[in-house]
Design an enzyme around this catalytic site. Sequence first.
Site, PDB file in Angstrom:
ATOM      1  N   LYS A   1       0.862  -1.188   0.000  1.00 24.52           N
ATOM      2  CA  LYS A   1       0.000   0.000   0.000  1.00 24.52           C
ATOM      3  C   LYS A   1       0.897   1.237   0.000  1.00 24.52           C
ATOM      4  CE  LYS A   1      -3.929   1.987   2.570  1.00 24.52           C
ATOM      5  NZ  LYS A   1      -4.844   1.813   3.710  1.00 24.52           N
TER       6      LYS A   1
ATOM      7  N   SER B   1      -9.800   1.766   2.654  1.00 23.08           N
ATOM      8  CA  SER B   1      -8.915   2.552   1.823  1.00 23.08           C
ATOM      9  C   SER B   1      -7.850   1.717   1.115  1.00 23.08           C
ATOM     10  CB  SER B   1      -8.218   3.623   2.667  1.00 23.08           C
ATOM     11  OG  SER B   1      -7.386   3.006   3.634  1.00 23.08           O
TER      12      SER B   1
ATOM     13  N   SER C   1     -10.112  -0.592   6.891  1.00 27.28           N
ATOM     14  CA  SER C   1      -9.527  -0.503   5.545  1.00 27.28           C
ATOM     15  C   SER C   1      -8.781  -1.722   5.035  1.00 27.28           C
ATOM     16  CB  SER C   1      -8.604   0.701   5.459  1.00 27.28           C
ATOM     17  OG  SER C   1      -9.371   1.848   5.248  1.00 27.28           O
TER      18      SER C   1
END
Length: 494
Positions: free
Chosen positions: A76, A151, A175
Amino acid sequence: MHNKSLTELSNGLATNEFSSVELTQHYLDRIHRLDKVYNSFITVTAELAITQAKAADKRISDGQQSPLCGIPLAHKDIFCTEGVKTSCGSKMLDNFVPPYNATVIENFNAAGAVTLGKTNMDEFAMGSSNESSFYGAVKNPWDINCVPGGSSGGSAAAVAAQLTPAATGTDTGGSIRQPAALCGITGLKPTYGRVSRYGMIAFASSLDQGGPMTRSAEDAALLLDVMAGFDEKDSTSMVKDVPDYKSTLNDKLDGLTIGLPKEFLGDGLAPEIEKAVEIAIKEYEALGATLKEISLPNTELAIPCYYIIAPSEASANLSRFDGVRYGHRCENPKDLFDLYTRTREEGFGDEVKRRILVGSYALSAGFYDAYYKKAQQIRRLIKNDFVEAFKNVDVIMGPTVPNPAFKLGEKSNDPVSMYLEDIYTISTNLAGLPGMSIPAGFTAQKPAGLQLIGDYFSEGKLLNIAHRFQQATDWHKQCPPEPSMQKPSTGQEG
Ligand code: GLN
């Protein structure tokens, strides 16, 4: 090759069935071919990946293989990577190339893993749909007209579409688990303090936690083995031994007591998700578990409580982006005030601004007691609900999300309905507990997620409970159709 589990890939490398360079190139080719549609990567680090793969091949031929040596991964874009842009999904950090690695990245490098690139995400990890990214929305591989969740939507989509064997994510209010559920993969948010936050760009420091996003619990165990552990650079990481998560995966589930919170079922939950969860829980009964209805009475306070605490912490954390130290800087500022205001006006998107406004307001003199202090008191009540529940049950189960993946754009102008997507995940972060989402069937061709919540530091138990289910079912083995087999939306349907 991309259908193999991490253990199979590791075995393939050990027996010279393929090299890490071949494996890495295979994934880079898939990314090149398919990610134009999904948009799951912000940066692809092809050159770095091949260099790391060559080093891994050497290590393997020298007889120094470890489980993740030579395995490609995606991270990420919230984890700082030395020499590689780390944007956090924001224009503010579009030009930021960190001079150091996050501890999680250091750990993977030391294990010999290969970095394929950095995955797309909601700006500063604020969102549940990956639509707030400066780099554009990510498409859900199961239906490219739908969101992948957020997210960590880029990581979830990349794993689901098999553009990477596994990825990292972070979870502040859901997330990791929410996009895992929407994309039909396995996601684990560890106990707060289990994985170092050093070099992980801060959103809400008392809630943020990194974890694995994989195709199975077995794969997640391999990643967590490397990610977890005390780090002297993170004062909130725990001095606690890391068990060998793989060694307990096959433990029997006889005598396991599963708590089913009545607040997680019924009102607000899509009936088709409720059905999938019911069927999954029946499977657990067949595996020897018993069920017990429990109550987490303060569940409905979790969203309002989180939306005071998380924005408050975010408003403080994001004050460092001022155009002076690093990141975006506006052109030709008139004076210092103009520099600050225009830099932040240009660098941050709407959702981030909304959070900074709410957080600054909640923390301001005169409102602090009414909002922030009150929210902290409610946070304690929510934690106590779990402490009570774990006196009687070993694990808590329920849906991860109330609805299947929704259409791109459907909720972007309605922040409250977006916030409600995290109703079942947020309380876990407020309490600091570990939580997991595993694939548990489909509703109209879209994945449904089953959530598992464990007591503090029970990651090994959660992985075991998830693995047993995955031995008995094959939801986690399903793969989405390639984009060429899917029709783009005309906006006219339904
Ligand atoms: N959707 C939640 C939010 O927008 C949670 C995000 C997260 O876990 N990073 O705050």
